[in-house]
Scaffold this motif. Structure first.
Motif, PDB file in Angstrom:
ATOM      1  N   ILE A 108      24.552  42.818  14.650  1.00  0.00           N
ATOM      2  CA  ILE A 108      24.251  42.156  15.922  1.00  0.00           C
ATOM      3  C   ILE A 108      25.498  42.180  16.798  1.00  0.00           C
ATOM      4  O   ILE A 108      26.592  41.801  16.369  1.00  0.00           O
ATOM      5  CB  ILE A 108      23.792  40.696  15.701  1.00  0.00           C
ATOM      6  CG1 ILE A 108      22.471  40.666  14.921  1.00  0.00           C
ATOM      7  CG2 ILE A 108      23.628  39.967  17.038  1.00  0.00           C
ATOM      8  CD1 ILE A 108      21.990  39.272  14.573  1.00  0.00           C
ATOM      9  N   LYS A 109      25.315  42.652  18.020  1.00  0.00           N
ATOM     10  CA  LYS A 109      26.421  42.767  18.955  1.00  0.00           C
ATOM     11  C   LYS A 109      26.240  41.759  20.089  1.00  0.00           C
ATOM     12  O   LYS A 109      25.151  41.626  20.636  1.00  0.00           O
ATOM     13  CB  LYS A 109      26.468  44.196  19.514  1.00  0.00           C
ATOM     14  CG  LYS A 109      27.578  44.437  20.511  1.00  0.00           C
ATOM     15  CD  LYS A 109      27.500  45.859  21.044  1.00  0.00           C
ATOM     16  CE  LYS A 109      28.574  46.115  22.092  1.00  0.00           C
ATOM     17  NZ  LYS A 109      28.476  47.479  22.655  1.00  0.00           N
ATOM     18  N   LYS A 110      27.304  41.077  20.435  1.00  0.00           N
ATOM     19  CA  LYS A 110      27.273  40.131  21.552  1.00  0.00           C
ATOM     20  C   LYS A 110      27.697  40.873  22.817  1.00  0.00           C
ATOM     21  O   LYS A 110      28.706  41.583  22.816  1.00  0.00           O
ATOM     22  CB  LYS A 110      28.193  38.950  21.283  1.00  0.00           C
ATOM     23  CG  LYS A 110      28.010  37.788  22.229  1.00  0.00           C
ATOM     24  CD  LYS A 110      28.737  36.533  21.739  1.00  0.00           C
ATOM     25  CE  LYS A 110      27.999  35.869  20.604  1.00  0.00           C
ATOM     26  NZ  LYS A 110      28.563  34.557  20.234  1.00  0.00           N
ATOM     27  N   ILE A 111      26.910  40.735  23.874  1.00  0.00           N
ATOM     28  CA  ILE A 111      27.228  41.420  25.128  1.00  0.00           C
ATOM     29  C   ILE A 111      27.407  40.401  26.252  1.00  0.00           C
ATOM     30  O   ILE A 111      26.702  39.392  26.315  1.00  0.00           O
ATOM     31  CB  ILE A 111      26.146  42.460  25.501  1.00  0.00           C
ATOM     32  CG1 ILE A 111      24.746  41.836  25.484  1.00  0.00           C
ATOM     33  CG2 ILE A 111      26.189  43.649  24.569  1.00  0.00           C
ATOM     34  CD1 ILE A 111      23.645  42.781  25.939  1.00  0.00           C
ATOM     35  N   TYR A 112      28.356  40.710  27.136  1.00  0.00           N
ATOM     36  CA  TYR A 112      28.667  39.844  28.265  1.00  0.00           C
ATOM     37  C   TYR A 112      28.396  40.631  29.544  1.00  0.00           C
ATOM     38  O   TYR A 112      28.974  41.695  29.754  1.00  0.00           O
ATOM     39  CB  TYR A 112      30.117  39.386  28.217  1.00  0.00           C
ATOM     40  CG  TYR A 112      30.488  38.603  26.974  1.00  0.00           C
ATOM     41  CD1 TYR A 112      30.472  37.213  26.972  1.00  0.00           C
ATOM     42  CD2 TYR A 112      30.830  39.270  25.798  1.00  0.00           C
ATOM     43  CE1 TYR A 112      30.811  36.496  25.832  1.00  0.00           C
ATOM     44  CE2 TYR A 112      31.159  38.561  24.646  1.00  0.00           C
ATOM     45  CZ  TYR A 112      31.137  37.179  24.668  1.00  0.00           C
ATOM     46  OH  TYR A 112      31.455  36.469  23.533  1.00  0.00           O
ATOM     47  N   ASP A 113      27.519  40.122  30.382  1.00  0.00           N
ATOM     48  CA  ASP A 113      27.153  40.816  31.616  1.00  0.00           C
ATOM     49  C   ASP A 113      27.187  39.855  32.796  1.00  0.00           C
ATOM     50  O   ASP A 113      26.889  38.656  32.649  1.00  0.00           O
ATOM     51  CB  ASP A 113      25.739  41.399  31.519  1.00  0.00           C
ATOM     52  CG  ASP A 113      25.692  42.638  30.641  1.00  0.00           C
ATOM     53  OD1 ASP A 113      26.555  43.513  30.791  1.00  0.00           O
ATOM     54  OD2 ASP A 113      24.783  42.731  29.785  1.00  0.00           O
ATOM     55  N   THR A 114      27.510  40.398  33.955  1.00  0.00           N
ATOM     56  CA  THR A 114      27.404  39.657  35.212  1.00  0.00           C
ATOM     57  C   THR A 114      26.541  40.476  36.151  1.00  0.00           C
ATOM     58  O   THR A 114      26.930  41.583  36.548  1.00  0.00           O
ATOM     59  CB  THR A 114      28.785  39.404  35.837  1.00  0.00           C
ATOM     60  OG1 THR A 114      29.586  38.644  34.920  1.00  0.00           O
ATOM     61  CG2 THR A 114      28.649  38.612  37.130  1.00  0.00           C
ATOM     62  N   TRP A 115      25.369  39.947  36.458  1.00  0.00           N
ATOM     63  CA  TRP A 115      24.400  40.657  37.287  1.00  0.00           C
ATOM     64  C   TRP A 115      24.162  39.891  38.576  1.00  0.00           C
ATOM     65  O   TRP A 115      24.214  38.654  38.611  1.00  0.00           O
ATOM     66  CB  TRP A 115      23.066  40.814  36.555  1.00  0.00           C
ATOM     67  CG  TRP A 115      23.099  41.793  35.413  1.00  0.00           C
ATOM     68  CD1 TRP A 115      24.199  42.393  34.877  1.00  0.00           C
ATOM     69  CD2 TRP A 115      21.980  42.269  34.661  1.00  0.00           C
ATOM     70  NE1 TRP A 115      23.833  43.217  33.849  1.00  0.00           N
ATOM     71  CE2 TRP A 115      22.483  43.174  33.689  1.00  0.00           C
ATOM     72  CE3 TRP A 115      20.617  42.030  34.711  1.00  0.00           C
ATOM     73  CZ2 TRP A 115      21.657  43.825  32.781  1.00  0.00           C
ATOM     74  CZ3 TRP A 115      19.782  42.685  33.814  1.00  0.00           C
ATOM     75  CH2 TRP A 115      20.310  43.578  32.869  1.00  0.00           C
ATOM     76  N   VAL A 116      23.874  40.649  39.629  1.00  0.00           N
ATOM     77  CA  VAL A 116      23.579  40.042  40.929  1.00  0.00           C
ATOM     78  C   VAL A 116      22.122  40.349  41.284  1.00  0.00           C
ATOM     79  O   VAL A 116      21.715  41.513  41.342  1.00  0.00           O
ATOM     80  CB  VAL A 116      24.506  40.575  42.044  1.00  0.00           C
ATOM     81  CG1 VAL A 116      24.165  39.899  43.370  1.00  0.00           C
ATOM     82  CG2 VAL A 116      25.966  40.356  41.682  1.00  0.00           C
ATOM     83  N   PHE A 117      21.352  39.286  41.500  1.00  0.00           N
ATOM     84  CA  PHE A 117      19.956  39.407  41.906  1.00  0.00           C
ATOM     85  C   PHE A 117      19.834  39.052  43.386  1.00  0.00           C
ATOM     86  O   PHE A 117      20.599  38.235  43.909  1.00  0.00           O
ATOM     87  CB  PHE A 117      19.064  38.475  41.091  1.00  0.00           C
ATOM     88  CG  PHE A 117      18.988  38.821  39.627  1.00  0.00           C
ATOM     89  CD1 PHE A 117      18.024  39.696  39.160  1.00  0.00           C
ATOM     90  CD2 PHE A 117      19.870  38.262  38.724  1.00  0.00           C
ATOM     91  CE1 PHE A 117      17.943  40.016  37.814  1.00  0.00           C
ATOM     92  CE2 PHE A 117      19.797  38.572  37.363  1.00  0.00           C
ATOM     93  CZ  PHE A 117      18.829  39.455  36.914  1.00  0.00           C
ATOM     94  N   SER A 118      18.857  39.650  44.037  1.00  0.00           N
ATOM     95  CA  SER A 118      18.697  39.425  45.469  1.00  0.00           C
ATOM     96  C   SER A 118      17.226  39.277  45.830  1.00  0.00           C
ATOM     97  O   SER A 118      16.347  39.843  45.168  1.00  0.00           O
ATOM     98  CB  SER A 118      19.316  40.593  46.246  1.00  0.00           C
ATOM     99  OG  SER A 118      19.228  40.381  47.637  1.00  0.00           O
ATOM    100  N   ARG A 119      16.994  38.522  46.909  1.00  0.00           N
ATOM    101  CA  ARG A 119      15.626  38.326  47.383  1.00  0.00           C
ATOM    102  C   ARG A 119      15.636  37.967  48.866  1.00  0.00           C
ATOM    103  O   ARG A 119      16.503  37.214  49.324  1.00  0.00           O
ATOM    104  CB  ARG A 119      14.929  37.212  46.598  1.00  0.00           C
ATOM    105  CG  ARG A 119      13.516  36.924  47.068  1.00  0.00           C
ATOM    106  CD  ARG A 119      12.849  35.854  46.210  1.00  0.00           C
ATOM    107  NE  ARG A 119      11.545  35.527  46.754  1.00  0.00           N
ATOM    108  CZ  ARG A 119      11.305  34.505  47.571  1.00  0.00           C
ATOM    109  NH1 ARG A 119      12.281  33.696  47.900  1.00  0.00           N
ATOM    110  NH2 ARG A 119      10.088  34.284  48.026  1.00  0.00           N
TER     111      ARG A 119
END
Length: 198
Positions: A171-182
């Motif tokens: 099991i791998k831990k992943i760190y992400d920063t995503w930008v959502f828009s609307r």
């Protein structure tokens, strides 16, 4: 004798009326408690009590909206990541969740992987944490940046099923920063991923 019978009738009728009165009182109850005007000593107190109508929040992204957004963002995160495990190397389920530029970048990455004869195996374990880093409104567009911490099991295999990278047992831990828009003026309630920050 006739008079005595009349008296008996009157007494019987009075007893019946009394019985009916007591029964009605038992069923309907009697008037109790404060039902009249406020006594003089309470008038000054009542003057100071003001019932304010509940104000509708002008903040379109209030606490309740943020909670609902995070629920949807977690689902979008899982959908987009697991879409990369499809053996056909095409974006299918997550296409509506991506804006045109991000969709183009993802498609090119999948084409490159396919040209090498590689494919990904991804098992999504879950989202450990998802929190809003910031949200900014620019005109009618609302952008929300989200920090994700997720867990996956992933590996890349070649056409002979040989492991190129990753570990199918770990099991791998992943760190992400995503930008959502609307577009907040749009009738479409869906958000789209517009950027992945590194």
């Amino acid at each position: 004798m006739n008079y005595s019978f009349e008296y008996i009738d009157i007494i019987l009728l009075a007893m019946i009326a009394g019985f009916i009165f007591l029964r009605l009182r038992g069923i309907l109850g009697k008037r109790t408690g404060f039902e009249g005007k406020a006594p003089e000593q309470f008038k000054e107190v009542l003057k100071n009590i003001k019932i304010e109508p509940q104000k509708k929040s002008n903040n379109i992204f209030d606490e309740q909206a943020q909670k609902e957004f995070i629920k949807g963002a977690k689902i979008a995160y899982e959908t987009i990541i697991t879409d990369f495990s499809d053996n056909d190397n095409k974006i299918t389920n997550s296409k509506p969740l991506l804006d045109n530029e991000v969709y183009k970048q993802f498609s090119e990455a999948l084409k490159e992987r396919d040209s090498r004869g590689h494919y990904a195996e991804i098992t999504f374990i879950g989202v450990n944490k998802a929190e809003i880093k910031e949200h900014k409104k620019s005109g009618n567009i609302l952008n929300v940046t989200v920090n994700f911490i997720g867990e996956v099991i992933t590996c890349i295999r070649d056409k002979d099923k040989k492991i190129i990278s990753g570990d199918p047992e770990k099991i791998k831990k992943i760190y992400d920063t995503w930008v959502f828009s609307r577009d907040i003026t749009s009738q479409n309630p869906n958000w789209q991923l517009v950027s992945i920050l590194t």
